[in-house]
Scaffold this motif. Structure first.
Motif, PDB file in Angstrom:
ATOM      1  N   ALA A   1      -8.522   3.603  -3.599  1.00 45.42           N
ATOM      2  CA  ALA A   1      -9.232   4.116  -2.556  1.00 45.42           C
ATOM      3  C   ALA A   1      -9.277   5.645  -3.276  1.00 45.42           C
ATOM      4  O   ALA A   1     -10.531   6.820  -3.266  1.00 45.42           O
ATOM      5  CB  ALA A   1      -9.312   4.254  -1.134  1.00 45.42           C
TER       6      ALA A   1
ATOM      7  N   ARG B   1     -17.837   4.312   5.994  1.00 46.94           N
ATOM      8  CA  ARG B   1     -18.643   4.015   7.685  1.00 46.94           C
ATOM      9  C   ARG B   1     -19.445   4.772   7.880  1.00 46.94           C
ATOM     10  O   ARG B   1     -19.861   5.982   6.748  1.00 46.94           O
ATOM     11  CB  ARG B   1     -17.318   4.669   8.258  1.00 46.94           C
ATOM     12  CG  ARG B   1     -16.196   4.128   8.617  1.00 46.94           C
ATOM     13  CD  ARG B   1     -15.423   4.059   9.249  1.00 46.94           C
ATOM     14  NE  ARG B   1     -15.219   5.266   9.480  1.00 46.94           N
ATOM     15  CZ  ARG B   1     -13.439   5.608   9.240  1.00 46.94           C
ATOM     16  NH1 ARG B   1     -12.891   4.291   8.667  1.00 46.94           N
ATOM     17  NH2 ARG B   1     -12.825   6.963   8.796  1.00 46.94           N
TER      18      ARG B   1
ATOM     19  N   PRO C   1       0.957  -0.348   0.167  1.00 45.33           N
ATOM     20  CA  PRO C   1      -0.035   0.213   0.144  1.00 45.33           C
ATOM     21  C   PRO C   1       0.509   1.177   0.033  1.00 45.33           C
ATOM     22  O   PRO C   1       1.852   1.131   0.515  1.00 45.33           O
ATOM     23  CB  PRO C   1      -0.617  -0.487   1.593  1.00 45.33           C
ATOM     24  CG  PRO C   1      -1.048  -1.194   1.422  1.00 45.33           C
ATOM     25  CD  PRO C   1       0.541  -2.281   0.770  1.00 45.33           C
TER      26      PRO C   1
ATOM     27  N   THR D   1     -15.269   6.520   2.704  1.00 42.53           N
ATOM     28  CA  THR D   1     -14.554   5.750   4.070  1.00 42.53           C
ATOM     29  C   THR D   1     -15.612   4.229   3.878  1.00 42.53           C
ATOM     30  O   THR D   1     -15.082   3.154   4.588  1.00 42.53           O
ATOM     31  CB  THR D   1     -14.166   6.217   5.139  1.00 42.53           C
ATOM     32  OG1 THR D   1     -15.669   6.385   5.521  1.00 42.53           O
ATOM     33  CG2 THR D   1     -13.275   7.320   4.625  1.00 42.53           C
TER      34      THR D   1
ATOM     35  N   ARG E   1      -7.783  10.560   5.818  1.00 38.71           N
ATOM     36  CA  ARG E   1      -8.885  10.215   6.056  1.00 38.71           C
ATOM     37  C   ARG E   1      -9.463   8.544   5.473  1.00 38.71           C
ATOM     38  O   ARG E   1      -9.942   7.688   5.305  1.00 38.71           O
ATOM     39  CB  ARG E   1      -9.908  10.928   6.333  1.00 38.71           C
ATOM     40  CG  ARG E   1      -9.987  11.515   7.689  1.00 38.71           C
ATOM     41  CD  ARG E   1     -10.766  12.690   7.157  1.00 38.71           C
ATOM     42  NE  ARG E   1     -10.626  13.478   8.482  1.00 38.71           N
ATOM     43  CZ  ARG E   1      -9.774  14.135   9.210  1.00 38.71           C
ATOM     44  NH1 ARG E   1      -8.382  14.984   8.096  1.00 38.71           N
ATOM     45  NH2 ARG E   1     -10.188  14.918  10.240  1.00 38.71           N
ATOM     46  N   ILE E   2      -8.990   8.456   4.187  1.00 36.68           N
ATOM     47  CA  ILE E   2      -9.297   7.478   3.212  1.00 36.68           C
ATOM     48  C   ILE E   2      -8.201   6.291   3.674  1.00 36.68           C
ATOM     49  O   ILE E   2      -6.757   6.280   3.810  1.00 36.68           O
ATOM     50  CB  ILE E   2      -9.022   8.137   1.544  1.00 36.68           C
ATOM     51  CG1 ILE E   2      -7.664   8.331   1.543  1.00 36.68           C
ATOM     52  CG2 ILE E   2     -10.334   9.071   1.547  1.00 36.68           C
ATOM     53  CD1 ILE E   2      -7.630   8.704  -0.130  1.00 36.68           C
ATOM     54  N   GLU E   3      -8.661   5.130   2.683  1.00 38.92           N
ATOM     55  CA  GLU E   3      -7.774   3.828   3.250  1.00 38.92           C
ATOM     56  C   GLU E   3      -6.784   3.706   2.245  1.00 38.92           C
ATOM     57  O   GLU E   3      -6.793   4.796   1.250  1.00 38.92           O
ATOM     58  CB  GLU E   3      -8.988   2.559   2.570  1.00 38.92           C
ATOM     59  CG  GLU E   3      -8.088   1.045   2.216  1.00 38.92           C
ATOM     60  CD  GLU E   3      -8.728   0.459   1.233  1.00 38.92           C
ATOM     61  OE1 GLU E   3      -8.831   0.406  -0.270  1.00 38.92           O
ATOM     62  OE2 GLU E   3      -9.914  -0.119   1.423  1.00 38.92           O
ATOM     63  N   ARG E   4      -5.678   3.058   2.697  1.00 41.89           N
ATOM     64  CA  ARG E   4      -4.717   3.600   2.176  1.00 41.89           C
ATOM     65  C   ARG E   4      -4.434   2.447   0.866  1.00 41.89           C
ATOM     66  O   ARG E   4      -3.587   1.223   0.748  1.00 41.89           O
ATOM     67  CB  ARG E   4      -3.295   3.515   2.890  1.00 41.89           C
ATOM     68  CG  ARG E   4      -1.911   3.274   2.799  1.00 41.89           C
ATOM     69  CD  ARG E   4      -0.180   3.437   3.532  1.00 41.89           C
ATOM     70  NE  ARG E   4      -2.083   4.771   5.389  1.00 41.89           N
ATOM     71  CZ  ARG E   4      -0.803   5.684   5.115  1.00 41.89           C
ATOM     72  NH1 ARG E   4      -0.702   6.373   3.959  1.00 41.89           N
ATOM     73  NH2 ARG E   4      -1.329   6.918   5.678  1.00 41.89           N
ATOM     74  N   SER E   5      -4.827   3.437  -0.433  1.00 38.65           N
ATOM     75  CA  SER E   5      -5.071   2.470  -1.436  1.00 38.65           C
ATOM     76  C   SER E   5      -5.214   3.491  -2.740  1.00 38.65           C
ATOM     77  O   SER E   5      -6.003   4.703  -2.164  1.00 38.65           O
ATOM     78  CB  SER E   5      -5.622   1.711  -2.325  1.00 38.65           C
ATOM     79  OG  SER E   5      -6.992   1.676  -1.260  1.00 38.65           O
TER      80      SER E   5
END
Length: 228
Positions: free
Chosen positions: A194, A228, A155, A226, A187-191
């Motif tokens: 994303a 969520r 990642p 996210t 804040r976002i997914e580490r990819s």
């Protein structure tokens, strides 16, 4: 008119072509070894190599770079059939994209690996899972895949994730400032995937609402970004 809701602005999402050239590839610690492998061709440790990493980690971009310099053809792993194998290797190089257990003709793939060895062809395969984690029924193929040299992509770190956000924004000609970039990175997914989804959503919502892309807009969309 009074008593009637105003129509919402429609956002027409046009396709945005991404350049998959060597100059357009963003390098960093997460993909340095994989990029070095591509740059080292044809001096590979094996004529058949595998790139492994999560969705959006750069496997397809690296494969496209290699195909450009090697003259390789490209096929999706799930589309490979026994009848396709001889023609697939006519240039002496082949990319097999997105190998997934249960979604590939195992005998066709085994035939391909054998023929590539006989013809001294180069093959670059990409997958999300390492061969050791794949549920492969054909024993000979399972053994062959697990013996292949593999390079993993990790990642992205903060610096690379930041650069990806800026790049995806530029690809869409979307104006984005440092405050938004920093907000998304934290804040976002580490990819890479994303980051791409975040920019696509911000672009779509900014167009629909007739607003610039700001930190406030990103905050409003955070639950969608996210999940969520």
């Amino acid at each position: 008119m009074a008593g009637h809701d105003l129509p919402r602005q429609l956002a027409f999402m046009l396709p945005h072509a991404e350049s998959l050239t060597r100059d357009n590839f963003l390098g960093g610690p997460a993909n340095a070894v994989a990029l070095a492998l591509i740059d080292a061709w044809p001096e590979w440790p094996s004529r058949t190599m595998m790139l492994v990493g999560p969705e959006g980690s750069g496997k397809s971009h690296l494969a496209a770079i290699w195909a450009d310099v090697s003259g390789a053809r490209s096929t999706a792993a799930h589309a490979l059939g026994a009848a396709d194998v001889p023609d697939a290797l006519t240039t002496g190089a082949l990319v097999v994209e997105d190998l997934r257990p249960g979604e590939v003709d195992e005998r066709a793939l085994f035939h391909l690996l054998n023929l590539a060895r006989e013809q001294a062809a180069h093959v670059l395969m990409t997958a999300r899972l390492a061969p050791s984690s794949m549920d492969v029924e054909l024993r000979d193929l399972r053994s062959r895949l697990r013996a292949l040299p593999m390079v993993s992509l990790s990642p992205p770190d903060d610096q690379l994730l930041r650069a990806l956000i800026v790049k995806f924004s530029a690809d869409r000609q979307l104006a984005i400032d440092e405050a938004v970039v920093s907000y998304l990175v934290s804040r976002i997914e580490r990819s890479s995937a994303a980051a791409r989804r975040a920019i696509e959503l911000l672009d779509s919502e900014a167009l629909r609402q007739g607003r610039p892309v700001t930190r406030a807009l990103a905050a409003e969309l955070l639950s969608t970004l996210t999940g969520r």
